[in-house]
Design a protein around this motif. Structure first.
Motif, PDB file in Angstrom:
ATOM      1  N   GLU A   1       8.278  10.462  -3.801  1.00  0.00           N
ATOM      2  CA  GLU A   1       7.566  11.454  -3.480  1.00  0.00           C
ATOM      3  C   GLU A   1       7.912  12.497  -4.457  1.00  0.00           C
ATOM      4  O   GLU A   1       8.676  12.594  -5.275  1.00  0.00           O
TER       5      GLU A   1
ATOM      6  N   GLU B   1      -4.826   3.096  -9.291  1.00  0.00           N
ATOM      7  CA  GLU B   1      -4.889   3.442  -7.956  1.00  0.00           C
ATOM      8  C   GLU B   1      -3.349   3.569  -7.214  1.00  0.00           C
ATOM      9  O   GLU B   1      -2.930   4.757  -6.544  1.00  0.00           O
ATOM     10  N   PHE B   2      -2.481   2.622  -7.249  1.00  0.00           N
ATOM     11  CA  PHE B   2      -1.128   2.754  -7.172  1.00  0.00           C
ATOM     12  C   PHE B   2      -0.383   3.901  -7.590  1.00  0.00           C
ATOM     13  O   PHE B   2       0.091   4.589  -6.889  1.00  0.00           O
TER      14      PHE B   2
ATOM     15  N   GLY C   1       0.311  11.709  -5.965  1.00  0.00           N
ATOM     16  CA  GLY C   1      -0.480  12.884  -5.886  1.00  0.00           C
ATOM     17  C   GLY C   1      -0.106  14.026  -6.703  1.00  0.00           C
ATOM     18  O   GLY C   1       0.733  13.669  -7.685  1.00  0.00           O
TER      19      GLY C   1
ATOM     20  N   HIS D   1       2.583  10.459 -14.248  1.00  0.00           N
ATOM     21  CA  HIS D   1       3.192  10.080 -13.097  1.00  0.00           C
ATOM     22  C   HIS D   1       4.635  11.075 -12.828  1.00  0.00           C
ATOM     23  O   HIS D   1       4.913  11.412 -11.806  1.00  0.00           O
TER      24      HIS D   1
ATOM     25  N   LYS E   1      -1.163   7.590  -6.288  1.00  0.00           N
ATOM     26  CA  LYS E   1      -0.804   7.842  -4.841  1.00  0.00           C
ATOM     27  C   LYS E   1       0.367   8.752  -4.933  1.00  0.00           C
ATOM     28  O   LYS E   1       0.690   9.428  -3.896  1.00  0.00           O
TER      29      LYS E   1
ATOM     30  N   GLY F   1       0.896  -1.195  -0.036  1.00  0.00           N
ATOM     31  CA  GLY F   1       0.108  -0.027  -0.194  1.00  0.00           C
ATOM     32  C   GLY F   1       0.890   1.251  -0.060  1.00  0.00           C
ATOM     33  O   GLY F   1       0.233   2.279  -0.057  1.00  0.00           O
ATOM     34  N   HIS F   2       1.965   1.065   0.017  1.00  0.00           N
ATOM     35  CA  HIS F   2       3.032   2.486   0.051  1.00  0.00           C
ATOM     36  C   HIS F   2       3.513   2.665  -1.368  1.00  0.00           C
ATOM     37  O   HIS F   2       3.600   1.798  -2.370  1.00  0.00           O
ATOM     38  N   HIS F   3       3.504   3.820  -1.704  1.00  0.00           N
ATOM     39  CA  HIS F   3       4.048   4.435  -2.941  1.00  0.00           C
ATOM     40  C   HIS F   3       5.419   4.440  -2.729  1.00  0.00           C
ATOM     41  O   HIS F   3       5.930   5.340  -1.887  1.00  0.00           O
TER      42      HIS F   3
END
Length: 457
Positions: free
Chosen positions: A135, A199-200, A205, A158, A203, A130-132
């Motif tokens: 950063e 969805e991954f 942002g 991305h 993340k 669940g971690h991207h």
């Protein structure tokens, strides 16, 4: 259940257990001990031909060494730093003609390291956390419009978001993913993987999504160029090539294979999807084999792929041909469609003419064969639809019917980049589209950064 409008095309041909088997994962994940055994087989070549064969230049020896060292999450970051859609590419890439074909183990022993499955192992573990892994950089204040949420658009978005830009993705369809969502055979990407990967990716942002927005209908290129600092077009191929038959192409029972696969991918209950008893697929690429195998998996009794050239000219890889053959699909070659037979508006068969090669050219022999069919799928390629790109003076320059770009994926319009299947260099592969998006994103970033430096001087 029989459709009265199409008496030979029915749903519910197979029980649920048979459907589950037919649409189970084509490449099941390796077991933990298999992962270690396979990683140990890698020679970690210094000049790694596998890495050179990868369109996204994933450092394959490094990520396999990281797996071997017990660091699969580090391996996933190595993969995803080069290819953010590495999970899907691990499932759908023709590794047998890319990285694994040039593996030293393949050359020496005829059995390559299973690079694709090792890549899947690492990226799946990363997604499960669940971690991207990346950063965002500090916000730049720059805004970029990405049109099309296929592999090229997602890759571009991305990378730009990671570099600190604000990105808006405009997508005509209800879901993101492009062909990963709508065009890949269901047995290659099970358990809604395409949406889980999207969805991954999001993340990171900094990415805003607007679905139901088509270029030329809901949004316009002139407006995007005015309102955003840069525009990336990942439009894919919306047009469908016709068979060009003099008779029968529009009868009930003839369908575009890409549209049919899209329907299948969005069907919640496969037992409700109608399929013919006798199916003929026209074409020789990946779409043709995907459609044929899935028709068979739905319960079609007799499925034939008819291709106008020889086996060695098929765009579908030998492995994909083998998958089709082992699942009961008949592959027939040197057959070009001539006309489709119908009774009361319903397909009953197709007439094909035999071909041969003379002086390097395909010629018709005059000899014909007829194959009985209730359903005929057209899988002879797609074309670029320029809607929305031709409203600015001369419009975007095209080459061979697709968007012309330079090495940095810049189009003929200032401030507009493009990539994926819609460009002249497109190879209709997910991994190539991902690289296009990445290259364009880095050039957009360079262009915006250079503009800031000039403005500051």
């Amino acid at each position: 259940m029989t459709d009265p409008a199409r008496p030979d095309i029915q749903s519910g041909r197979l029980p649920a257990e048979a459907l589950a088997r037919g649409f189970s994962d084509l490449h099941p994940a390796l077991e933990p001990h298999e992962v270690l055994v396979e990683a140990d087989r890698c020679y970690f070549c210094y000049d790694a031909p596998c890495m050179q064969a990868c369109p996204t230049s994933i450092d394959i020896p490094l990520f396999i060494r990281e797996i071997q060292a017990g660091n699969p999450i580090g391996a996933a970051k190595t993969i995803l730093s080069a290819n953010i859609l590495g999970g899907m590419c691990a499932r759908v890439c023709p590794t047998e003609t890319l990285c694994e074909e040039v593996c030293v183990r393949e050359v020496a022993e005829g059995k390559p390291v299973q690079i694709g499955l090792l890549q899947r192992h690492a990226t799946d573990l990363m997604m499960e956390t669940g971690h991207h892994p990346f950063e965002r950089a500090a916000p730049t204040g720059r805004r970029i419009a990405v049109v099309g949420a296929g592999p090229a658009g997602l890759s571009c978005a991305h990378r730009l978001a990671m570099l600190g830009h604000e990105v808006t993705i405009f997508e005509a369809r209800p879901k993101l993913g492009g062909l990963n969502e709508y065009g890949i055979a269901a047995y290659k990407a099970t358990e809604d993987f395409a949406q889980r990967e999207v969805e991954f990716l999001l993340k990171i942002g900094g990415i805003t999504i607007e679905t139901g927005k088509a270029l030329g209908r809901d949004i316009h290129l002139a407006d995007l160029r005015r309102d955003y600092d840069a525009v990336f077009l990942g439009l894919g191929l919306a047009g469908v090539n016709a068979l060009g038959l003099a008779e029968g192409e529009d009868q009930i029972g003839t369908r575009d294979a890409v549209a049919w696969i899209a329907d299948l991918r969005q069907t919640a209950d496969l037992s409700e999807l109608p399929v013919g008893r006798r199916v003929v697929v026209i074409g020789g690429g990946m779409t043709a084999t995907d459609a044929a195998v899935q028709a068979k998996a739905l319960g079609a009794e007799d499925v034939t792929i008819a291709y106008r050239r020889g086996r060695e000219q098929m765009n579908a890889s030998p492995y994909e041909q083998e998958v089709a053959a082992t699942r009961g699909v008949h592959l027939r070659f040197n057959l070009q469609p001539k006309r489709i037979f119908a009774e009361h508006g319903h397909v009953t068969g197709i007439e094909l003419e035999r071909t041969r090669i003379e002086a390097g050219k395909l010629v018709l022999t005059g000899e014909t064969v007829t194959i009985e069919a209730d359903q005929v799928f057209k899988a002879i390629g797609q074309s670029f639809v320029a809607d929305g790109t031709d409203g600015e003076g001369a419009g975007i320059a095209l080459e061979r019917g697709r968007i012309q770009v330079d090495a940095a994926r810049r189009t003929s319009l200032d401030g507009v980049w493009a990539g994926g299947d819609c460009i002249a260099e497109g190879e209709d592969l997910t991994v190539v589209a991902v690289e296009d998006g990445k290259i364009a994103a880095m050039d957009i970033h360079s262009a915006l950064t250079a503009a800031e430096r000039v403005a500051a001087e």
